[in-house]
Design a protein around this motif. Sequence first.
Motif, PDB file in Angstrom:
ATOM      1  N   THR A 257      -1.380  56.454 106.042  1.00 19.04           N
ATOM      2  CA  THR A 257      -1.993  57.539 106.790  1.00 19.04           C
ATOM      3  C   THR A 257      -2.297  58.745 105.911  1.00 19.04           C
TER       4      THR A 257
ATOM      5  N   ALA B 286      -4.873  60.442 116.419  1.00 20.05           N
ATOM      6  CA  ALA B 286      -4.582  59.065 116.792  1.00 20.05           C
ATOM      7  C   ALA B 286      -5.674  58.080 116.369  1.00 20.05           C
TER       8      ALA B 286
ATOM      9  N   ASP C  88       4.829  53.420 108.316  1.00 19.63           N
ATOM     10  CA  ASP C  88       5.377  52.327 109.124  1.00 19.63           C
ATOM     11  C   ASP C  88       6.457  51.544 108.396  1.00 19.63           C
TER      12      ASP C  88
ATOM     13  N   MET D  26       2.219  61.728 108.785  1.00 17.71           N
ATOM     14  CA  MET D  26       2.108  61.278 110.161  1.00 17.71           C
ATOM     15  C   MET D  26       0.710  61.524 110.717  1.00 17.71           C
TER      16      MET D  26
ATOM     17  N   LYS E 296      12.156  55.920 110.381  1.00 17.67           N
ATOM     18  CA  LYS E 296      11.119  56.524 111.213  1.00 17.67           C
ATOM     19  C   LYS E 296      11.552  56.405 112.666  1.00 17.67           C
ATOM     20  N   SER E 297      11.695  57.549 113.341  1.00 15.35           N
ATOM     21  CA  SER E 297      12.284  57.551 114.677  1.00 15.35           C
ATOM     22  C   SER E 297      11.347  58.070 115.765  1.00 15.35           C
ATOM     23  N   HIS E 298      10.083  58.322 115.415  1.00 18.36           N
ATOM     24  CA  HIS E 298       9.110  58.753 116.411  1.00 18.36           C
ATOM     25  C   HIS E 298       7.739  58.245 115.987  1.00 18.36           C
ATOM     26  N   THR E 299       6.888  57.957 116.949  1.00 17.24           N
ATOM     27  CA  THR E 299       5.585  57.369 116.628  1.00 17.24           C
ATOM     28  C   THR E 299       4.578  58.376 116.104  1.00 17.24           C
ATOM     29  N   MET E 300       4.735  59.679 116.411  1.00 22.34           N
ATOM     30  CA  MET E 300       3.659  60.623 116.105  1.00 22.34           C
ATOM     31  C   MET E 300       4.106  61.930 115.464  1.00 22.34           C
TER      32      MET E 300
ATOM     33  N   ALA F  62       9.235  62.906 112.216  1.00 19.86           N
ATOM     34  CA  ALA F  62       9.607  61.556 112.657  1.00 19.86           C
ATOM     35  C   ALA F  62      10.718  60.947 111.822  1.00 19.86           C
TER      36      ALA F  62
END
Length: 341
Positions: free
Chosen positions: A21, A37, A106, A131, A178-182, A186
């Motif tokens: 990203t 997104a 990821d 992110m 990584k503990s959050h998608t966005m 994270a």
Amino acid sequence: MKTTLNGTRKPCIALIATGGTIAGVGPKPDAGAAPSAAYQSAVTPADELVSAVPGLSGMAQLKTEQLLQIDSADFTDERLLLLARRVAALCDQDDIDGVVVTHGTDTLEESAYFLHLTVPSTKPVVLTGAMRPGTALAPDGPLNLLHAVAVAAHPSSSGRGVLVVMNEDIHSARDVTKSHTMRVNAFTSPYGPLGSVVEGVPRWYRVVARPHTTASEFGIGQIDHLPLVGIVTSHGQMRSESFDAWTSLGAKAIVYAGFGGGTVPLALQPALRELGAQGVCVVRASRVGSGPVIRNASFDDDACDSVVVDDQNPPRARLLTALALAKSYTAAELQQVLWRY
């Protein structure tokens, strides 16, 4: 080597770009699409990533190379070995003071952990990513890259193992996930970050107690391949065919991401015993993501010849297991490795 105005030498940092990203490109924020997104990963080349960050050239002499240009979901074991060998080779060069790797988020934690175990150097190795793509309204990649180079260039970073720098935090590759998608925050660690970047300088608050880099027995020079190790995650209505799929592919071990503390449903216990009888090592982990799994608790590991993780999450357990099997370790030796690392 370049020098500053007062005659001191700038640190020379090798920057390896692999995509992700941080190299992503999407619609401009005013184009009517979601600014973060909707984007394409792994587009911007390494030299453009560097040129977009004011201050990098004054901080260190950078040597950039585009090793890969992929979404990090496309990392394979072969690409992981390629990355580890390249990082180790750069660390062996006298003119390189540290290495920064830009990477998709990821699988960033997996690559960082693998380097933590296989690169036998005290030189700083720092992974970072983003992110949000560079075209987002408030991209986080440029500042993350600036901080990653600042950490890699600072002499206090040496000997701390492989590091992950995101959102001003400095994490150990052993712990971070990584503990959050966005969200830009994270990346977290169950025991907290090692330190923070403050005004462009790392401040340290804890150290890593487990073996890594120069103290690891898995130096990349000793690893020519990674045996196939699969992961099966627990859920209601599980079936043993999930394990059969991995054994049919030739898996030498299967990490079972069990309920809670690695609990195995009664219906699956015969299947796991059969795997042990066939010589396929079962590694009991937890789908919870943190906390230890206790040997012989809720399952007879001794009878199955299975092993348990300490607090490694399933992806880390897979990598550590593959490295141990690459050195032909027995199940008993693998158990000691999981407890030690």
